[in-house]
Design an enzyme around this catalytic site. Sequence first.
Site, PDB file in Angstrom:
ATOM      1  N   LYS A   1      51.230  46.753  55.205  1.00  3.97           N
ATOM      2  CA  LYS A   1      51.623  45.545  54.465  1.00  3.97           C
ATOM      3  C   LYS A   1      51.544  45.824  52.966  1.00  3.97           C
ATOM      4  CE  LYS A   1      49.796  42.019  52.341  1.00  3.97           C
ATOM      5  NZ  LYS A   1      50.808  41.676  51.329  1.00  3.97           N
TER       6      LYS A   1
ATOM      7  N   GLY B   1      42.685  46.541  46.162  1.00  3.14           N
ATOM      8  CA  GLY B   1      43.016  45.249  45.572  1.00  3.14           C
ATOM      9  C   GLY B   1      41.794  44.647  44.908  1.00  3.14           C
ATOM     10  N   SER B   2      41.756  43.321  44.878  1.00  2.00           N
ATOM     11  CA  SER B   2      40.694  42.650  44.127  1.00  2.00           C
ATOM     12  C   SER B   2      39.356  42.688  44.876  1.00  2.00           C
ATOM     13  CB  SER B   2      41.081  41.196  43.857  1.00  2.00           C
ATOM     14  OG  SER B   2      40.990  40.459  45.056  1.00  2.00           O
TER      15      SER B   2
ATOM     16  N   VAL C   1      39.025  39.684  47.397  1.00  3.61           N
ATOM     17  CA  VAL C   1      39.661  39.883  48.708  1.00  3.61           C
ATOM     18  C   VAL C   1      38.907  40.961  49.498  1.00  3.61           C
ATOM     19  CG1 VAL C   1      41.776  40.629  49.891  1.00  3.61           C
ATOM     20  CG2 VAL C   1      41.924  39.085  47.928  1.00  3.61           C
ATOM     21  N   GLY C   2      38.496  42.013  48.801  1.00  5.03           N
ATOM     22  CA  GLY C   2      37.758  43.101  49.455  1.00  5.03           C
ATOM     23  C   GLY C   2      36.499  42.588  50.141  1.00  5.03           C
TER      24      GLY C   2
ATOM     25  N   GLU D   1      38.979  49.829  47.957  1.00  2.66           N
ATOM     26  CA  GLU D   1      39.070  50.260  46.562  1.00  2.66           C
ATOM     27  C   GLU D   1      39.307  49.007  45.742  1.00  2.66           C
ATOM     28  OE1 GLU D   1      38.500  52.877  44.982  1.00  2.66           O
ATOM     29  OE2 GLU D   1      38.176  54.133  46.726  1.00  2.66           O
TER      30      GLU D   1
ATOM     31  N   CYS E   1      43.379  49.815  38.114  1.00  2.00           N
ATOM     32  CA  CYS E   1      41.948  49.604  38.344  1.00  2.00           C
ATOM     33  C   CYS E   1      41.142  50.621  37.551  1.00  2.00           C
ATOM     34  CB  CYS E   1      41.589  49.573  39.817  1.00  2.00           C
ATOM     35  SG  CYS E   1      42.214  50.930  40.732  1.00  2.00           S
TER      36      CYS E   1
ATOM     37  N   GLU F   1      36.878  41.835  35.235  1.00  2.00           N
ATOM     38  CA  GLU F   1      38.133  42.590  35.230  1.00  2.00           C
ATOM     39  C   GLU F   1      39.272  41.655  34.829  1.00  2.00           C
ATOM     40  OE1 GLU F   1      39.853  44.080  38.998  1.00  2.00           O
ATOM     41  OE2 GLU F   1      40.101  45.978  37.942  1.00  2.00           O
TER      42      GLU F   1
HETATM   43  C1  UN1 Z   1      44.826  52.278  40.459  1.00  2.77           C
HETATM   44  O1  UN1 Z   1      44.837  51.791  39.345  1.00  2.77           O
HETATM   45  O2  UN1 Z   1      44.632  51.550  41.453  1.00  2.77           O
HETATM   46  O3  UN1 Z   1      43.987  57.426  37.857  1.00  2.77           O
HETATM   47  C2  UN1 Z   1      45.098  53.702  40.746  1.00  2.77           C
HETATM   48  C3  UN1 Z   1      44.955  56.697  37.687  1.00  2.77           C
HETATM   49  C4  UN1 Z   1      46.092  56.725  38.673  1.00  2.77           C
HETATM   50  C5  UN1 Z   1      45.769  55.901  39.862  1.00  2.77           C
HETATM   51  C6  UN1 Z   1      45.300  54.523  39.534  1.00  2.77           C
HETATM   52  N1  UN1 Z   1      46.362  58.078  39.054  1.00  2.77           N
HETATM   53  O4  UN1 Z   1      45.012  55.940  36.746  1.00  2.77           O
END
Ligand code: UN1
Length: 497
Positions: free
Chosen positions: A175, A228-229, A232-233, A250, A284, A385
């Site tokens: 998804k 994701g957030s 939600v995680g 993650e 992230c 964040e």
């Molecule tokens: C993300 O922001 O979820 O290291 C991944 C990085 C990228 C991957 C980011 N290669 O910024």
Amino acid sequence: MVKKFQNFVGGRWVDAESGQTFENRNPANWGECIGLFPKSGRGDVDRAVEAARKAFESWRLVPPPKRGDILKNVGDLMVARKEDLARQMTREMGKVLAETRGDVQEGIDTAYYASGEGRRLFGRTAPSELPDKFNMAIRVPIGVAGIVTPWNFPMAIPTWKIFPALLCGNTVVFKPASDTPATAAALVEILMEAGVPEGVVNLVHGGGGEVGTAITGHPDIDLVSFTGSTAVGRKIAEASGATLKRVSLELGGKNAQIVMNDADLDLALEGVLWGAFGTTGQRCTATSRLILQEGVHDTFLGMLIARVKKLKLGDGLDDGVDVGPCVNEGQQKTVHGYVGVGLEQGAELAAGGRIPRDGDLARGWFYEPTVFTGVRPEHRIAREEIFGPVLSVLRVHTLDEAVAVLNDTVYGLSSSIYTKNTNDAFRAIRDIKAGITYINAPTIGAEAHMPFGGVKQTGNGHREGGWTVYDFFSEWKTVYIDYSGGFQRAQIDNYRS
Ligand code: UN1
């Protein structure tokens, strides 16, 4: 005519059971509709899981080197289509073309790495404590993997999950984020063309509340990988407690770059501009805090503000654009809301802070690259964040204080320090609490063949990328082979006194 897309279930393109669709629009030019996508629900997920469960029985028996050959084809097709994939991705989520090309490249790197892993997927042997007995541990497939991915890396992140899942012999229900369904559809087309058998990868479009929840709670899905957030995680982790699924999360970050008095300031400047405003701050791994040692604070800030004001906002497809739009209106509102919070709590706005309303920029969800100075560790803009182009600058006196400020967050994904002092660099590596630490490089830019993930509330201890992700997508099976022809009891027959 707007193109209509479908789900992919059991090797066939199908509409959602509901017959309903949702729109995918260009965040740089909201008037442009990229496509209509199926608005799926629980029933669609059920059918996809059924197909994946059925396909698992044959896919698990395909030798891993053969699965790797298919992933090699996937990489080759991605190379051939790199430019088209990048352009479509910029249209659907906004980041500039150089970055969407990088996103596709990260997928290509992941495909070739996974392909090679088909001939490794190493197990282990160890001696037995008994004579004429052989011990080994091998990796076996787990079953059906639910893959739920975000919009900020619409190609790279799905490939980080789907390719190792497949290589290990699992089948997939995928998804993608509802902001980036077109890239997901293109990826699934490539997988099919490359030779992935019917039912091995199934694609279900739709919202997190409907499709995401149906996947993460599904009794017949064995493992879930989610990026994701944190909010939600946390829900997924709770739901997985009830079903005892294996789950990889993650989640958020509040990454910081430290600049010490002895740093190469020009280098540190390029680093923070890229880390904070690349992908419009929507990574992230984005740099959302800049920690400056007192001796360079004012000089560096002067250099930074001058450059931030020159960053060119615009459609990521246009030459010379540095920063694209936020992905959607909600994200733009969140960013603007945090700017209000920063001002209310007493931070000073040194650049940006506005929604641009002039010319072409009014057509999309743009936000000016923003810098707050005088930020204190307790301010919300230093703790939460934001996921947008907002950088909070904090002032410190010593290395220890810099590291303590950096660590003062519930997250722990990426981190960076600019210094010429090797001893300080090593102390930072030792003391920073984060999954990733860069020395003299920005917080973004992880490479596909290295472990990726964070500590604390950034995740639940798993790592994507590199060799480590194969631990998540396979189960260890320990095998003992007794060829003595006799009855031997471990711990007993070999320790008779
Ligand atoms: C993300 O922001 O979820 O290291 C991944 C990085 C990228 C991957 C980011 N290669 O910024």
